[in-house]
Design an enzyme around this catalytic site. Structure first.
Site: not given
Length: 162
Positions: A59-60
């Site tokens: 997600c980062h």
């Protein structure tokens, strides 16, 4: 629809949006507690980058990459939606120096309306959705393996073609 997380199959709750149909209305708050609705974004294409949890590695990567790409897109609303709290998103943005529009969906209202909620894991499926200026879904990628990145090039090339 079924997706997997590290190979374990799980079902998404609700009916997924369909390319070619009107996108369901949504209302979510951003980091300034301003309510953002889909109807308020009409007139320009909207790119929704949906991530399960901003504090995980994939997600980062997805959020950072889309933030960098957004600098090259004019006339497009680009936003990330996650089920994280406002505080979690704000802390991540501050730590990463990211200033893009972040919308939080801790109650999974958006996720359920768009058929992207994974009840077994209590988060949203990794997805990219492109909505045109009239509110019609024109592109959608629900990543089959939640732990993998979406096809950035396909989504961004599609947006550029609008």
């Amino acid at each position: 629809m079924e997706v997997t997380l590290k190979g374990k199959p799980t079902e998404l709750e609700g009916k997924q949006v369909v390319v070619g149909e009107k996108a369901p209305e949504f209302k979510l708050n951003n980091l300034e507690d301003k309510e953002i609705s889909l109807s308020s974004l009409k007139g320009q294409p909207v790119v929704l980058s949906i991530v399960p949890d901003i504090n995980t590695s994939v997600c980062h990567i997805q959020t950072k990459r889309f933030n960098q790409e957004a600098a090259n897109l004019e006339g497009v609303h680009l936003m990330t939606i996650s089920s994280n709290t406002k505080e979690q998103q704000a802390n991540w943005c501050a730590a990463e120096g990211v200033g893009m529009e972040m919308l939080h969906d801790p109650e999974k209202v958006f996720g359920k309306a768009y058929g992207l909620y994974i009840p077994e894991m209590n988060f949203l499926a990794r997805t990219i959705i492109v909505i045109d200026a009239e509110g019609i879904v024109r592109y959608q990628e629900i990543v089959p393996e939640v732990a993998e990145e979406p096809n950035y090039e396909a989504a961004l090339n599609f947006v550029k073609s609008l």
